[in-house]
Each structure stands twice: as structure tokens, then as C-alpha cells.
Design a protein around this motif. Structure first.
Motif, PDB file in Angstrom:
ATOM      1  N   ILE A 128       0.801  -1.175  -0.055  1.00 35.80           N
ATOM      2  CA  ILE A 128       0.025  -0.111   0.103  1.00 35.80           C
ATOM      3  C   ILE A 128       0.849   1.344  -0.080  1.00 35.80           C
ATOM      4  N   SER A 129       0.842   2.132  -1.181  1.00 35.84           N
ATOM      5  CA  SER A 129       1.671   2.941  -1.044  1.00 35.84           C
ATOM      6  C   SER A 129       1.083   4.527  -1.496  1.00 35.84           C
ATOM      7  N   ALA A 158       1.191  -9.858  -4.527  1.00 36.36           N
ATOM      8  CA  ALA A 158      -0.112 -10.155  -5.064  1.00 36.36           C
ATOM      9  C   ALA A 158      -0.956  -8.928  -5.065  1.00 36.36           C
ATOM     10  N   LEU A 159      -0.829  -7.954  -4.399  1.00 38.99           N
ATOM     11  CA  LEU A 159      -1.658  -6.526  -4.308  1.00 38.99           C
ATOM     12  C   LEU A 159      -0.725  -5.574  -4.116  1.00 38.99           C
ATOM     13  N   PHE A 160      -0.917  -4.504  -5.174  1.00 35.77           N
ATOM     14  CA  PHE A 160      -0.586  -3.356  -5.180  1.00 35.77           C
ATOM     15  C   PHE A 160      -1.532  -2.088  -5.186  1.00 35.77           C
ATOM     16  N   TYR A 161      -1.408  -1.297  -4.254  1.00 34.08           N
ATOM     17  CA  TYR A 161      -2.368  -0.193  -4.097  1.00 34.08           C
ATOM     18  C   TYR A 161      -1.675   1.138  -3.890  1.00 34.08           C
ATOM     19  N   THR A 162      -1.853   1.951  -5.326  1.00 29.01           N
ATOM     20  CA  THR A 162      -1.231   3.166  -5.272  1.00 29.01           C
ATOM     21  C   THR A 162      -2.151   4.427  -5.104  1.00 29.01           C
ATOM     22  N   ILE A 208       5.807  -2.521 -13.220  1.00 27.49           N
ATOM     23  CA  ILE A 208       6.002  -3.883 -12.702  1.00 27.49           C
ATOM     24  C   ILE A 208       4.325  -4.717 -13.005  1.00 27.49           C
ATOM     25  N   ARG A 209       4.772  -5.875 -12.973  1.00 31.39           N
ATOM     26  CA  ARG A 209       3.744  -6.784 -12.944  1.00 31.39           C
ATOM     27  C   ARG A 209       3.009  -7.464 -11.766  1.00 31.39           C
ATOM     28  N   VAL A 210       1.888  -7.105 -11.661  1.00 35.49           N
ATOM     29  CA  VAL A 210       1.174  -7.486 -10.270  1.00 35.49           C
ATOM     30  C   VAL A 210      -0.042  -8.365 -10.661  1.00 35.49           C
ATOM     31  N   PRO A 211      -0.319  -9.383 -10.069  1.00 36.99           N
ATOM     32  CA  PRO A 211       0.645 -10.045  -9.282  1.00 36.99           C
ATOM     33  C   PRO A 211       1.947 -10.410  -9.925  1.00 36.99           C
ATOM     34  N   GLU A 265      -4.356  -7.975  -7.873  1.00 35.12           N
ATOM     35  CA  GLU A 265      -4.808  -6.620  -8.371  1.00 35.12           C
ATOM     36  C   GLU A 265      -3.873  -5.360  -8.127  1.00 35.12           C
ATOM     37  N   TRP A 266      -3.776  -4.430  -9.078  1.00 34.67           N
ATOM     38  CA  TRP A 266      -3.204  -3.096  -8.729  1.00 34.67           C
ATOM     39  C   TRP A 266      -4.462  -1.964  -9.043  1.00 34.67           C
ATOM     40  N   LEU A 267      -4.686  -1.442  -7.937  1.00 37.73           N
ATOM     41  CA  LEU A 267      -5.547  -0.509  -8.067  1.00 37.73           C
ATOM     42  C   LEU A 267      -4.900   0.679  -7.947  1.00 37.73           C
ATOM     43  N   ASN A 268      -5.205   1.830  -8.560  1.00 42.80           N
ATOM     44  CA  ASN A 268      -4.702   3.025  -8.500  1.00 42.80           C
ATOM     45  C   ASN A 268      -5.728   4.246  -8.359  1.00 42.80           C
ATOM     46  N   PHE A 269      -5.795   4.741  -7.029  1.00 40.95           N
ATOM     47  CA  PHE A 269      -6.370   5.647  -6.601  1.00 40.95           C
ATOM     48  C   PHE A 269      -6.125   7.116  -6.758  1.00 40.95           C
ATOM     49  N   TYR A 270      -7.036   7.928  -7.481  1.00 40.06           N
ATOM     50  CA  TYR A 270      -6.618   9.325  -7.881  1.00 40.06           C
ATOM     51  C   TYR A 270      -7.857  10.136  -7.421  1.00 40.06           C
TER      52      TYR A 270
END
Length: 285
Positions: free
Chosen positions: A129-130, A172-176, A195-198, A212-217
Motif C-alpha cells: 500500500i503506497s 499479489a496486491l499493489f495499491y497506489t 511492474i507486473r502485479v501479481p 490486483e493493482w488499484l490506482n486511486f486518484y
């Protein structure tokens, strides 16, 4: 015994309080407990905050004092925000100089992953989580692990361990959140590769894990941008760009929304759903 999930939380630009992730962690635990019906979510999620800007803390404070002494500046709060963001961004740039800040920051993340390995196990599914510049730090770190194998250990002060988790194989999970990654993509031809997620290796440990990779903006946040439209690679890598309205009445409509993602329900809820889904997938009987 269940398989724990490993979660690392990277703050954004500037120097936050050392307990920067406390509220977010509380909300994640509460939501996760409700989703998967457990009484002690802290026994299923190992969460480690990554206080990476400690590398720059003293020098940035000294810089801010000097800037204030040299002139009477308007918009002090907004200017402090801008100075902290730009100072972190400039100081973090890769360098050929030995013992540089890029390596020092990555060493902080490497040590956090080592702690997660000890707490959650060497093959625990990993969630990152970033926020803000922290998303760039995380992306660079796992980019080196996935695409520049010769750099493993070099850019972390030799702190990278050899467990699957520490090598990024169980990512496995990347949240930006509020990510300026789109701006960083200008450094590369055609905006570069994500990068590849997962991780391509995660199926070795969890065959059915989707990730999953969810990008919140927030559209009022001038530092945050969607990512899927950068190129075909990002379109495939990012699961979804999620537009949110971060902050309340005072911040939700202006650039200060940049600092309000971490406690916003529209951000926390999808992350909790992803963590709960992943936990249930890896703990199927």
C-alpha cells in the motif's frame, strides 16, 4: 493454522509522524475482521509501516528553516507541501555515487520486507500500500527485482533476503494512492514498463491467486494521475484507475486532498476487499 498476509505501507512525500499509518491500520483491521469474520485480524494480517523519508528528515528540516529565514513567503502551508514533495523527489533520484539516497531508501524497504518475512512467513502473499512518492519508491524497488535481476541486493545496501517474499515473488496486491508515477514515466521511452502485479512467480506458491493493482486518484489532486492510459503495458498491468474524492469539506475539493487518501472510506474499502479475497483464496481448505 492459516496463512497470514504480509502488508507494507509506504507513506508519501514529506516527513510524516512516525505513527503515520496508525489510523489506516486500524481501519484495515476493522474492515478485514468484518469481511472474513475473524476476531483477531492482527493474527491474519502482518502490517509493517515503511518510514522511508527518515533518510531525508534532518536535511529537509534544515532546508526549510533556511528558506524561511531568507524571505517572507506567502502560501506557507502550500509552499511547505511543495518543498517537501520536491525535496524528497530530487533527493531520491538514482545515482552512481556509492551509498546514495536511492539505495538508502530501498534498504529501508528491504528491512521492512525482512520483518514481514519473519512475522508472516517466507512465502506469505505480499500486499504493498503506497501513497504519493511512496508509490514510485515501491514501483522502482519491485521493478529492479522483476526486470533487473542483477540489481538484487545492490540498491538495498545488500539487505535483500533470499526468501520468496523478500525477492518480490509473492507480490499479489499493489495499491497506489495519489500517485505521481505518470510524471516519472517521462524518464523512459514511450513511458516505460510497469511492474507486473501479481508477480509472475506467485503462481508457483498460490496457483489460483489473482491479485490486483488499484490506482486511486482524486481529480482535484494535481500530483495524482490515472495510469492505464500511459501505454498498452500499463493498460494491462493496472487492474483499475479508481477516481475518488479524498478528504472532507476542507480538503476534498482542492490540492490538499493529496494527503487524505489513507483514511478515506472509498479507498480503504476496496483494499480491504482485496485483502479479504486474497486471504480466503490462500486459505481454502
Amino acid at each position: 493454522m492459516t496463512q497470514k498476509l504480509a502488508v507494507a505501507i509506504l507513506h508519501g512525500a514529506g516527513t510524516p509522524e512516525k505513527n503515520f499509518a496508525e489510523d489506516m491500520i486500524g481501519k484495515i483491521y476493522k474492515g478485514f475482521a468484518k469481511e472474513v469474520k475473524v476476531q483477531h485480524p492482527e493474527q491474519e494480517l502482518e502490517i509493517v509501516p515503511v518510514y522511508w523519508s527518515s533518510i531525508f528528515e534532518e536535511e529537509e528540516e534544515r532546508l526549510w528553516r533556511k528558506l524561511q529565514q531568507s524571505a517572507d513567503l506567502d502560501y506557507v502551508r502550500l509552499r511547505r507541501f511543495a518543498v517537501e514533495f520536491l525535496a524528497d523527489a530530487v533527493a531520491y533520484q538514482p545515482s552512481s555515487v556509492a551509498d546514495n539516497n536511492y539505495d538508502k531508501v530501498h534498504a529501508v524497504l528491504a528491512r521492512a520486507l525482512n520483518r514481514l518475512k519473519e512475522k508472516a512467513g517466507p512465502t506469505a502473499p505480499l500486499c504493498i500500500i503506497s501513497h504519493s512518492l511512496g508509490s514510485v519508491v515501491a514501483s522502482n524497488y519491485f521493478y529492479d527485482l522483476q526486470l533487473k535481476h542483477e540489481n538484487i541486493g545492490i540498491h538495498t545496501g545488500r539487505h535483500t533476503g533470499q526468501s520468496p517474499l523478500e525477492k518480490g515473488e509473492t507480490l499479489a496486491l499493489f495499491y497506489t494512492m495519489g500517485s505521481p508515477m505518470a510524471l516519472w514515466s517521462l524518464r523512459f521511452i514511450d513511458f516505460g514498463l510497469p511492474i507486473r502485479v501479481p508477480s509472475p512467480m506467485v503462481k508457483k506458491y498460490y496457483q489460483h491467486l489473482q491479485g490486483e493493482w488499484l490506482n486511486f486518484y482524486d481529480k482535484d489532486d494535481v500530483l495524482a494521475y490515472p495510469l492505464k492510459g500511459l501505454n498498452d503495458h500499463y493498460h494491462s498491468a493496472v487492474t483499475k484507475d479508481v477516481q475518488v474524492n479524498a478528504g472532507g469539506l476542507l480538503t476534498g475539493w482542492n490540492p490538499f486532498s493529496h494527503s487524505r487518501y489513507d483514511t478515506d472510506r472509498s479507498v480503504i474499502a476496496p483494499m480491504v476487499e482485496g485483502l479479504a479475497r486474497t486471504w480466503m483464496e490462500v486459505n481454502k481448505s
